[in-house]
Design an enzyme around this catalytic site. Structure first.
Site, PDB file in Angstrom:
ATOM      1  N   VAL A   1       0.826  -1.206   0.000  1.00 24.61           N
ATOM      2  CA  VAL A   1       0.000   0.000   0.000  1.00 24.61           C
ATOM      3  C   VAL A   1       0.862   1.260   0.000  1.00 24.61           C
ATOM      4  O   VAL A   1       0.612   2.196  -0.756  1.00 24.61           O
ATOM      5  CB  VAL A   1      -0.948  -0.012   1.225  1.00 24.61           C
ATOM      6  CG1 VAL A   1      -1.579   1.341   1.453  1.00 24.61           C
ATOM      7  CG2 VAL A   1      -2.023  -1.057   1.000  1.00 24.61           C
TER       8      VAL A   1
ATOM      9  N   GLU B   1      -7.551   2.746   2.485  1.00 24.46           N
ATOM     10  CA  GLU B   1      -7.201   2.462   1.096  1.00 24.46           C
ATOM     11  C   GLU B   1      -8.050   1.295   0.581  1.00 24.46           C
ATOM     12  O   GLU B   1      -8.169   0.284   1.234  1.00 24.46           O
ATOM     13  CB  GLU B   1      -5.704   2.124   1.011  1.00 24.46           C
ATOM     14  CG  GLU B   1      -5.214   1.917  -0.393  1.00 24.46           C
ATOM     15  CD  GLU B   1      -5.691   3.012  -1.339  1.00 24.46           C
ATOM     16  OE1 GLU B   1      -5.425   4.191  -1.089  1.00 24.46           O
ATOM     17  OE2 GLU B   1      -6.364   2.675  -2.334  1.00 24.46           O
TER      18      GLU B   1
ATOM     19  N   LEU C   1      -7.558  -0.003  -2.639  1.00 23.12           N
ATOM     20  CA  LEU C   1      -6.952  -0.628  -3.820  1.00 23.12           C
ATOM     21  C   LEU C   1      -6.977  -2.144  -3.708  1.00 23.12           C
ATOM     22  O   LEU C   1      -6.990  -2.703  -2.610  1.00 23.12           O
ATOM     23  CB  LEU C   1      -5.514  -0.136  -4.015  1.00 23.12           C
ATOM     24  CG  LEU C   1      -4.433  -0.443  -2.962  1.00 23.12           C
ATOM     25  CD1 LEU C   1      -3.925  -1.874  -3.054  1.00 23.12           C
ATOM     26  CD2 LEU C   1      -3.280   0.514  -3.133  1.00 23.12           C
TER      27      LEU C   1
ATOM     28  N   LYS D   1     -14.118   1.049   6.258  1.00 20.34           N
ATOM     29  CA  LYS D   1     -13.144   0.132   5.646  1.00 20.34           C
ATOM     30  C   LYS D   1     -13.394  -1.314   6.097  1.00 20.34           C
ATOM     31  O   LYS D   1     -13.458  -2.227   5.274  1.00 20.34           O
ATOM     32  CB  LYS D   1     -11.717   0.576   6.015  1.00 20.34           C
ATOM     33  CG  LYS D   1     -10.620  -0.352   5.524  1.00 20.34           C
ATOM     34  CD  LYS D   1     -10.555  -0.446   4.008  1.00 20.34           C
ATOM     35  CE  LYS D   1      -9.640  -1.576   3.579  1.00 20.34           C
ATOM     36  NZ  LYS D   1      -9.591  -1.793   2.147  1.00 20.34           N
TER      37      LYS D   1
ATOM     38  N   ASN E   1     -14.862  -4.427   3.538  1.00 18.27           N
ATOM     39  CA  ASN E   1     -14.194  -5.708   3.296  1.00 18.27           C
ATOM     40  C   ASN E   1     -15.040  -6.877   3.786  1.00 18.27           C
ATOM     41  O   ASN E   1     -15.100  -7.926   3.143  1.00 18.27           O
ATOM     42  CB  ASN E   1     -12.812  -5.724   3.957  1.00 18.27           C
ATOM     43  CG  ASN E   1     -11.767  -5.098   3.040  1.00 18.27           C
ATOM     44  OD1 ASN E   1     -12.097  -4.620   1.966  1.00 18.27           O
ATOM     45  ND2 ASN E   1     -10.516  -5.094   3.464  1.00 18.27           N
TER      46      ASN E   1
ATOM     47  N   LEU F   1     -19.546 -11.682  -7.539  1.00 19.64           N
ATOM     48  CA  LEU F   1     -20.340 -12.908  -7.539  1.00 19.64           C
ATOM     49  C   LEU F   1     -19.573 -13.945  -8.363  1.00 19.64           C
ATOM     50  O   LEU F   1     -20.050 -14.430  -9.376  1.00 19.64           O
ATOM     51  CB  LEU F   1     -21.725 -12.652  -8.143  1.00 19.64           C
ATOM     52  CG  LEU F   1     -22.672 -11.787  -7.320  1.00 19.64           C
ATOM     53  CD1 LEU F   1     -24.009 -11.613  -8.044  1.00 19.64           C
ATOM     54  CD2 LEU F   1     -22.910 -12.395  -5.930  1.00 19.64           C
TER      55      LEU F   1
ATOM     56  N   GLY G   1      -8.791 -15.064  -0.315  1.00 18.40           N
ATOM     57  CA  GLY G   1      -7.558 -15.165   0.476  1.00 18.40           C
ATOM     58  C   GLY G   1      -6.900 -13.808   0.492  1.00 18.40           C
ATOM     59  O   GLY G   1      -7.593 -12.783   0.468  1.00 18.40           O
TER      60      GLY G   1
ATOM     61  N   CYS H   1      -5.717  -9.235   3.108  1.00 25.51           N
ATOM     62  CA  CYS H   1      -6.720  -8.325   3.684  1.00 25.51           C
ATOM     63  C   CYS H   1      -7.967  -9.021   4.216  1.00 25.51           C
ATOM     64  O   CYS H   1      -8.238  -8.958   5.418  1.00 25.51           O
ATOM     65  CB  CYS H   1      -7.117  -7.279   2.659  1.00 25.51           C
ATOM     66  SG  CYS H   1      -5.768  -6.139   2.322  1.00 25.51           S
TER      67      CYS H   1
ATOM     68  N   LYS I   1      -7.724 -11.340   7.425  1.00 29.81           N
ATOM     69  CA  LYS I   1      -7.352 -10.654   8.670  1.00 29.81           C
ATOM     70  C   LYS I   1      -8.364  -9.563   9.031  1.00 29.81           C
ATOM     71  O   LYS I   1      -8.660  -9.352  10.199  1.00 29.81           O
ATOM     72  CB  LYS I   1      -5.927 -10.092   8.562  1.00 29.81           C
ATOM     73  CG  LYS I   1      -5.816  -8.664   8.123  1.00 29.81           C
ATOM     74  CD  LYS I   1      -4.428  -8.121   8.281  1.00 29.81           C
ATOM     75  CE  LYS I   1      -4.220  -6.883   7.436  1.00 29.81           C
ATOM     76  NZ  LYS I   1      -5.146  -5.795   7.634  1.00 29.81           N
TER      77      LYS I   1
HETATM   78  N1  LIG Z   1      -2.270  -5.124   0.444  1.00 36.82           N
HETATM   79  C1  LIG Z   1      -3.475  -4.657   0.140  1.00 36.82           C
HETATM   80  O1  LIG Z   1      -4.086  -4.998  -0.869  1.00 36.82           O
HETATM   81  C2  LIG Z   1      -4.129  -3.642   1.045  1.00 36.82           C
HETATM   82  C3  LIG Z   1      -5.233  -2.916   0.575  1.00 36.82           C
HETATM   83  C4  LIG Z   1      -5.817  -1.972   1.417  1.00 36.82           C
HETATM   84  C5  LIG Z   1      -5.322  -1.798   2.705  1.00 36.82           C
HETATM   85  N2  LIG Z   1      -4.263  -2.538   3.144  1.00 36.82           N
HETATM   86  C6  LIG Z   1      -3.767  -2.302   4.492  1.00 36.82           C
HETATM   87  O2  LIG Z   1      -2.593  -1.489   4.418  1.00 36.82           O
HETATM   88  C7  LIG Z   1      -1.682  -1.839   5.473  1.00 36.82           C
HETATM   89  C8  LIG Z   1      -0.337  -2.219   4.881  1.00 36.82           C
HETATM   90  O3  LIG Z   1      -0.523  -3.375   4.097  1.00 36.82           O
HETATM   91  P1  LIG Z   1       0.580  -3.869   3.054  1.00 36.82           P
HETATM   92  O4  LIG Z   1      -0.039  -4.980   2.278  1.00 36.82           O
HETATM   93  O5  LIG Z   1       1.129  -2.698   2.328  1.00 36.82           O
HETATM   94  O6  LIG Z   1       1.685  -4.436   4.076  1.00 36.82           O
HETATM   95  P2  LIG Z   1       3.196  -4.805   3.754  1.00 36.82           P
HETATM   96  O7  LIG Z   1       3.570  -5.825   4.745  1.00 36.82           O
HETATM   97  O8  LIG Z   1       3.352  -5.082   2.291  1.00 36.82           O
HETATM   98  O9  LIG Z   1       4.002  -3.446   4.059  1.00 36.82           O
HETATM   99  C9  LIG Z   1       4.202  -2.913   5.318  1.00 36.82           C
HETATM  100  C10 LIG Z   1       5.539  -2.184   5.296  1.00 36.82           C
HETATM  101  O10 LIG Z   1       5.707  -1.445   6.511  1.00 36.82           O
HETATM  102  C11 LIG Z   1       7.064  -1.513   6.891  1.00 36.82           C
HETATM  103  N3  LIG Z   1       7.178  -1.165   8.318  1.00 36.82           N
HETATM  104  C12 LIG Z   1       6.745  -1.850   9.399  1.00 36.82           C
HETATM  105  N4  LIG Z   1       7.034  -1.181  10.528  1.00 36.82           N
HETATM  106  C13 LIG Z   1       7.649  -0.041  10.157  1.00 36.82           C
HETATM  107  C14 LIG Z   1       8.188   1.068  10.871  1.00 36.82           C
HETATM  108  N5  LIG Z   1       8.142   1.128  12.197  1.00 36.82           N
HETATM  109  N6  LIG Z   1       8.759   2.065  10.172  1.00 36.82           N
HETATM  110  C15 LIG Z   1       8.810   2.019   8.820  1.00 36.82           C
HETATM  111  N7  LIG Z   1       8.312   0.990   8.095  1.00 36.82           N
HETATM  112  C16 LIG Z   1       7.748  -0.014   8.750  1.00 36.82           C
HETATM  113  C17 LIG Z   1       7.464  -2.938   6.554  1.00 36.82           C
HETATM  114  O11 LIG Z   1       8.856  -3.099   6.465  1.00 36.82           O
HETATM  115  C18 LIG Z   1       6.748  -3.119   5.217  1.00 36.82           C
HETATM  116  O12 LIG Z   1       7.584  -2.735   4.129  1.00 36.82           O
HETATM  117  C19 LIG Z   1      -2.358  -2.962   6.248  1.00 36.82           C
HETATM  118  O13 LIG Z   1      -3.068  -2.403   7.322  1.00 36.82           O
HETATM  119  C20 LIG Z   1      -3.334  -3.535   5.248  1.00 36.82           C
HETATM  120  O14 LIG Z   1      -4.442  -4.148   5.850  1.00 36.82           O
HETATM  121  C21 LIG Z   1      -3.643  -3.453   2.346  1.00 36.82           C
END
Ligand SMILES: NC(=O)c1ccc[n+]([C@@H]2O[C@H](COP(=O)([O-])OP(=O)(O)OC[C@H]3O[C@@H](n4cnc5c(N)ncnc54)[C@H](O)[C@@H]3O)[C@@H](O)[C@H]2O)c1
Length: 469
Positions: A11, A150, A152, A223, A227, A269, A276, A279, A282
């Site tokens: 994200v 977000e 996406l 959000k 989901n 649908l 899976g 997102c 969890k």
């Molecule tokens: N992946 C998706 O499709 C999606 C869509 C919408 C929302 N989200 C939400 O967005 C959030 C992030 O998801 P993601 O898939 O990008 O996770 P991710 O694991 O891909 O990325 C998280 C990043 O944060 C970094 N990080 C952790 N602690 C840190 C710190 N203290 N300082 C700096 N960087 C740090 C990690 O190294 C990692 O690169 C989650 O809450 C998720 O639920 C994800």
């Protein structure tokens, strides 16, 4: 605007890169040193369409990478928190990464800033972020906390970000709202879409998007509720697909009939082997935990999760039903990612099925256009990874389709039939028309649709019924 994005994962990286394309100056922060080095070198750590082009366009110009969170905060007017919020063993969201970022931000508030939670978090998180920042010495007037969830989807992340259905901003002050309005103005005003170098508009996207302003608590709930609703839609149609299998109806026809009702709509649908990814699983657990905390037992969510898991078991029973014994069988698997268009294997039903088939003694040759490297880290040398779908199919007892990659829907069926040891396809994503498969000489099973048979099989299998175990 000068923006810091903390967390350069799926994200954060997409958000920061798209902000740069909107004209902002972005510092992408992460505490994963090798990731930062790779990003600075020009590597793109995730498979996502348009991301390499945009990163190449802005790297070193409007995008910087940094491990120094406080310096990044000091030079920015808005700080987006996009770190992970994984589930704890109890199912609620682990917010320790968010808290640690909030603590660090506190010491770097040299002028008014907006701290924006982009991560998916439970209701009240923005208030906790505010409390932690104050507790660590910041002045109340030095900052505001906003919630900007977000929406996406992996596989179409860049276009989802730039062509969203809506932009949601939970705010508690007009000053804070103004900052978010300014950040998204290139989208909400439509200016971005008239640029010659804009990322192309996907089919059906309505522009410009609306900015919906709510309270922070409402935004956080929207959000989680979104989901949960989408996961419910998937489980609902999977449950309907199971009934279709029992009575010999066709879930595709049922979907068309339901989906043309404008109150319901056709999207999500899609019967299959269940949802899976990082997102839905969890976020459902977290939303259920939030509800429980508030004194509400959200049993509907339990059922959504149960149906989702059952869907995988049903598929396995189907495989067993068609192949009889599994020990020693050679299976071709197409797809390891949790969905098409991404290399993400987190909570991938495809991967979980492969692991189960291995436990049952199958030998597996698998192909995925993007996720094989990641899958290899989990599966090691227990399966054979192949160059393409046809290599995977060569000499296999049956072919299993587990991820809905576009290229899996347009295979050369004549060639495929020749390569397989037996012309059996078990499709967990309904990519093919059973009549077309039958015409090509396949015995073909899918989800919620009558099987196409070219051989004589025991009665229960013939009707595509998967009995409950
Ligand atoms: N992946 C998706 O499709 C999606 C869509 C919408 C929302 N989200 C939400 O967005 C959030 C992030 O998801 P993601 O898939 O990008 O996770 P991710 O694991 O891909 O990325 C998280 C990043 O944060 C970094 N990080 C952790 N602690 C840190 C710190 N203290 N300082 C700096 N960087 C740090 C990690 O190294 C990692 O690169 C989650 O809450 C998720 O639920 C994800």
């Amino acid at each position: 605007m000068r923006i810091a994005v903390v967390g350069s994962g799926y994200v954060g990286l997409v958000t920061g890169t798209c902000f740069a394309d909107l004209g902002h100056d972005v510092v992408l922060v992460d505490n994963d040193e090798p990731k930062l080095v790779a990003l600075a070198r020009g590597e793109v750590p995730i498979h996502e369409r348009f991301l390499p082009e945009l990163l190449a366009r802005h790297r070193g110009k409007r995008i910087q990478f940094s491990g120094d969170l406080q310096a990044a905060v000091r030079q920015s007017q808005a700080v987006f928190i996009a770190v992970g919020t994984p589930p704890t063993e109890h199912g609620d969201a682990d917010l320790s990464y968010v808290e640690s970022v909030a603590r660090e931000i506190s010491g770097a508030l040299n002028e008014y800033k907006v701290v924006v939670e982009k991560s998916t978090v439970p209701v009240y998180t923005s208030q906790w972020i505010r409390t932690i920042i104050l507790r660590n010495g910041a002045e109340p007037g030095a900052f505001d906390v906003a919630s900007n969830p977000e929406f996406l989807r992996e596989g179409t992340a860049v276009t989802d970000f730039l062509y969203p259905d809506r932009i949601l901003a939970g705010v508690e002050s007009e000053r804070c709202a103004e900052v978010l309005r300014e950040i998204y103005a290139p989208l909400t005003s439509g200016a971005y879409y008239s640029r010659g170098d804009a990322i192309p508009r996907p089919d059906g996207a309505q522009v410009p998007p609306r900015l919906i302003l709510t309270s922070t608590k409402s935004a956080e709930l929207i959000k989680h509720a979104s989901n949960a609703f989408l996961a419910m839609k998937i489980s609902f149609i999977n449950a309907v697909a199971s009934i279709c299998e029992s009575v010999g109806a066709n879930v595709q026809q049922v979907c068309e009939g339901i989906g043309t009702d404008s109150r319901i709509g056709p999207r999500f649908l899609n019967p299959g082997i269940g949802y899976g990814g990082s997102c839905f699983p969890k976020d459902l657990l977290a939303f259920r935990a939030v509800a429980r905390e508030c004194g509400y037992e959200f049993r509907l969510l339990d059922e959504v999760m149960r149906i989702n898991e059952e869907q995988r078991h049903r598929f396995l029973r189907k495989v067993r039903g068609v192949l009889w014994t599994l020990r020693g069988k050679q299976l071709a698997v197409l797809g390891l990612a949790f969905k098409g268009g991404t290399d993400d294997i987190r909570e991938s039903p495809a991967l979980l099925l492969v692991q189960e088939l291995l436990r049952e003694g199958c030998r597996i040759s698998a192909y995925d256009p993007a996720a094989m490297e990641r899958a290899q880290q989990v599966l090691g040398s227990n399966i054979e990874f192949t160059q393409d779908s046809y290599d995977a199919a060569t000499g296999a007892d049956a072919l299993l389709i587990l991820t809905e990659w576009e290229e899996f829907a347009s295979l050369d069926l004549t060639r495929l039939r020749k390569l397989l040891k037996y012309p059996i396809v078990i499709d967990g994503r309904n990519l093919y028309d059973p009549a077309v498969m039958a015409a090509h000489g396949f015995t073909y099973y899918s989800v919620g649709r009558p099987a196409a048979l070219t051989e004589d099989l025991p009665a229960g299998i013939r009707s595509n019924k998967t009995e409950r175990s």
